[in-house]
Enzyme design. Structure first.
Site, mmCIF file in Angstrom:
data_model
loop_
_atom_site.group_PDB
_atom_site.id
_atom_site.type_symbol
_atom_site.label_atom_id
_atom_site.label_comp_id
_atom_site.label_asym_id
_atom_site.label_seq_id
_atom_site.Cartn_x
_atom_site.Cartn_y
_atom_site.Cartn_z
ATOM 1 N N CYS A 292 -22.515 44.178 14.666
ATOM 2 C CA CYS A 292 -21.676 44.433 15.847
ATOM 3 C C CYS A 292 -22.432 44.985 17.061
ATOM 4 C CB CYS A 292 -20.530 45.363 15.516
ATOM 5 S SG CYS A 292 -20.048 45.406 13.808
ATOM 6 N N ARG A 321 -27.355 47.118 3.108
ATOM 7 C CA ARG A 321 -26.566 48.341 2.917
ATOM 8 C C ARG A 321 -26.929 48.955 1.580
ATOM 9 N NH1 ARG A 321 -20.588 46.090 4.712
ATOM 10 N NH2 ARG A 321 -21.246 45.395 6.794
ATOM 11 N N GLN A 339 -23.703 38.180 6.309
ATOM 12 C CA GLN A 339 -22.297 38.148 6.722
ATOM 13 C C GLN A 339 -22.075 36.941 7.604
ATOM 14 O OE1 GLN A 339 -21.743 41.920 8.803
ATOM 15 N NE2 GLN A 339 -19.953 42.232 7.515
ATOM 16 N N ASP A 341 -20.368 36.540 10.318
ATOM 17 C CA ASP A 341 -19.752 37.498 11.218
ATOM 18 C C ASP A 341 -19.304 36.820 12.503
ATOM 19 O OD1 ASP A 341 -19.019 40.024 11.809
ATOM 20 O OD2 ASP A 341 -21.044 40.850 11.901
ATOM 21 N N HIS A 343 -17.503 38.131 16.524
ATOM 22 C CA HIS A 343 -16.819 39.123 17.357
ATOM 23 C C HIS A 343 -16.111 38.404 18.486
ATOM 24 C CE1 HIS A 343 -19.798 41.595 15.222
ATOM 25 N NE2 HIS A 343 -18.784 42.435 15.170
ATOM 26 N N LYS A 423 -6.040 45.932 10.670
ATOM 27 C CA LYS A 423 -6.737 44.735 10.206
ATOM 28 C C LYS A 423 -5.882 43.907 9.257
ATOM 29 C CE LYS A 423 -8.852 46.754 6.119
ATOM 30 N NZ LYS A 423 -9.974 46.721 5.200
ATOM 31 N N HIS A 469 -13.523 42.255 15.111
ATOM 32 C CA HIS A 469 -14.559 41.814 14.168
ATOM 33 C C HIS A 469 -13.897 40.832 13.211
ATOM 34 C CE1 HIS A 469 -16.870 45.652 14.830
ATOM 35 N NE2 HIS A 469 -15.660 46.126 14.968
HETATM 36 ZN ZN LIG Z 1 -18.505 43.726 13.689
#
Ligand SMILES: [Zn+2]
Ligand SMILES: [Zn+2]
Length: 596
Positions: A292, A321, A339, A341, A343, A423, A469
């Site tokens: 992000c 992580r 990920q 991902d 945005h 979410k 996200h």
């Molecule tokens: Zn994010």
């Protein structure tokens, strides 16, 4: 699994809880010096942790089962009573783990589920049947005789640390399962066998897809050529669909300065999952646990106008992580993963359409991989939250409407959202009827503030954009693990790393087999030739074990006719056909993402 009505679930809970007590008694009868830890009911069964003088064997489990049957036969009532903490300490004087638990309950350090932040209790609840007493809130069945003796089984023994903490003693955990009827037990055992057969760690090895190397670092995946090929197909499809869906794709670095993670807040609320910093030119750099802040940097690279919004940026971003070694599990729980991902930055007016489109897009992509059953979980504003309440309301409305428009079954977790925004999680059901969480669509009222993100509105003023996200497949690693188990390794043709194996009957057919393979390759089919010295039946068997969708057998007749003899991995024999015809057939199956 069978999701009966609430009454059955309650009955199952009491049954499983009670059977755990009966098992604990049986184990203590065998090992009077044994120490008892926790023994809760769990999904499909129960477990109990013990500290015993020696490791348990399979024979021990059989003996424990026999002793349990005798206790069930005895039809002893479960009797509860309340005692003071001091009385409980006396009763469990020889049970150090129970004493630890009693002290934590009495001091209010933990509640009976081991959760922190409870109220100190003045009395403790005990349950006794026959000669066995346990510290327990219940509820239980009325009598041991209510446990159907033909519907329980002890499954296995595993190591487990006291309180799940690596620094604490290692205990032996016995897993058991129990059902309302013998038939339900039988069905469950068959299901467990199927779970075992489809285990992605086993399939990963058998199909030569990926490996792990403890000596090179736990929880880190090594993708072998075949696994990598399947992954590349997934990623190529993902990229194409994102471009088609109005996303742009970006790439961002793997490390960033401490400053960045301070601004984003990760060093405050996420530090435990981040790896230690490395020193570069006297400054701390962290390997990224999330993408992000990097996407925000791209957003901040110049002033943004409302005319540019919505901005949808996606990245296959590899993050690292920290996970405790005890929870790592094949591809499902790793320390490094990619990920998928994205945005989304948009104006308040655009948010509803955007959310609707993200949800629609997610479901469409998951369907393309062959999943058909989804359920949405909506989490709303918790007590402590950032962002204006009006923004929360608008966001939650948008999420609710999106679920309704897509017609998805859903559950609402009131107050279950993260502090920075509401979410939707999307869970899918696999071929074994298991639920997996994949997609997350998460609003964020925090980062846009922290980074002071703005866009210039039609009014010439600065405004704060909405930020969302979204991870669709979740992570490529985990998604691949789920796919592998869903298909038991037999990927549909479009995903199969090897789609076709050409099998020459004798050595004199090898040249022709290679010619056929070259033709297929030129048509973008993934093909291998098995020109080993094995006999044809052995080659067919090998291809089936590798779960290759198509086998093309070539001998004298096929050579003469520029043909191939087509066999499917499900043993169906399609007979001889011209090479060109097979190519057209396979290409069609791939294009339509059909199985064969
Ligand atoms: Zn994010
Ligand atoms: Zn109990």
């Amino acid at each position: 699994m069978a999701s009966g009505n609430g009454h059955d679930e309650d009955k199952l809970y009491r049954l499983r809880h009670s059977t755990a007590h009966v098992m604990a008694q049986a184990v203590l009868d065998m090992f009077p010096e044994g120490k008892l830890a926790f023994g809760p009911p769990v999904e499909n069964g129960f477990y109990y942790d013990f500290d015993l003088p020696r490791p348990l064997t399979t024979d021990d489990l059989a003996e424990i089962e026999q002793r349990m049957e005798a206790i069930i036969d005895g039809d002893y009532p479960f009797v509860s009573r309340e005692v003071s903490a001091d009385e409980a300490r006396k009763l469990f004087a020889n049970q150090p783990f129970k004493l630890d638990q009693i002290n934590k309950l009495a001091s209010g350090e933990e509640d009976e589920h081991g959760e922190a932040g409870a109220q100190p209790v003045s009395s403790l609840s005990l349950y006794t049947h026959d000669r066995f007493t346990d510290l327990c809130r219940g509820p239980h069945l009325a009598r041991t005789g209510e446990i159907p003796a033909d519907a329980f089984k002890l499954l296995n023994v595993a190591g487990a640390y006291w309180r799940g903490d690596e620094r604490q003693p290692m205990l032996q955990r016995i897993y058991g399962t129990v059902w309302l009827t013998g038939q339900e037990l039988k069905d469950h055992l068959a299901w467990l066998e199927e779970v075992e057969r489809r285990d992605h760690r086993r399939l990963g090895k058998e199909l030569d897809l990926f490996s792990f190397h403890e000596e090179a670092g736990a929880g880190l995946v090594y993708w072998h050529p075949k696994g990598a090929r399947a992954r590349a197909i997934i990623e190529d499809f993902w990229r194409r669909e994102h471009y088609r869906g109005g996303y742009e794709i970006v790439y961002s670095p793997h490390i960033g300065r401490a400053r960045l993670w301070e601004t984003s807040g990760h060093l405050d609320f996420y530090a435990e999952s981040m790896y230690s910093p490395m020193d570069i030119d006297g400054m701390d750099y962290y390997i990224k646990p999330m993408n992000c802040p990097f996407h925000i940097m791209i957003y901040q690279s110049r002033r943004r106008s409302y005319r540019e919004l919505p901005i949808r940026w996606a990245e296959l971003g590899t993050v690292y992580r920290y996970e405790r070694s005890g929870v790592l599990h094949g591809l499902m729980r790793v320390r490094g993963f990619t990920q998928d991902d994205a945005h989304i930055f948009c104006t308040p007016e655009q948010i509803e359409d955007e959310i609707l489109e993200v949800l629609r897009f997610s479901v469409r992509l998951l369907r393309a991989f062959g999943f058909t059953e989804f359920k949405a979980y909506l989490a709303t504003r918790p007590e402590k939250a950032v962002g204006e309440p009006a923004r929360w309301d608008r966001a939650i409305e948008a999420l609710k409407r999106a679920i309704a428009v897509e017609g998805l079954p859903y559950e609402i977790d009131e107050g279950g959202g993260a502090f920075y925004g509401p979410k939707i999680d999307l869970k899918l059901r696999d071929a074994l009827n298991r639920e997996w969480q994949m997609t997350t669509i998460q609003f964020d009222f925090n980062e846009s503030e922290r980074f002071d993100m703005t866009y210039v509105g039609a009014d010439g003023q600065d405004h704060r954009p909405y930020m969302v996200h979204r991870a669709l497949l979740g992570s490529i690693e985990r998604f691949f693990g789920v796919l592998l188990e869903h298909y038991a390794g037999a990927f549909p043709a479009w995903l199969a790393p090897v789609q076709v194996i050409v099998i020459p009957i004798a050595d004199r057919h090898n040249d022709y087999a290679n010619q056929v393979a070259a033709q297929l390759k030129a048509s973008d089919l993934r093909v291998e030739v098995n020109d080993s010295g094995d006999r044809m039946q052995a080659k067919i068997r090998a291809a089936q074990l590798q779960k290759v969708p198509y086998m093309l057998i070539v001998g004298d007749r096929e050579m003469q006719n520029s043909a191939v003899s087509v066999r499917l991995r499900n043993n169906q024999d399609l007979g001889g056909r011209p090479v060109a015809e097979f190519i057209a057939m396979a290409q069609e199956a791939v294009a339509e993402r059909r199985d064969l």
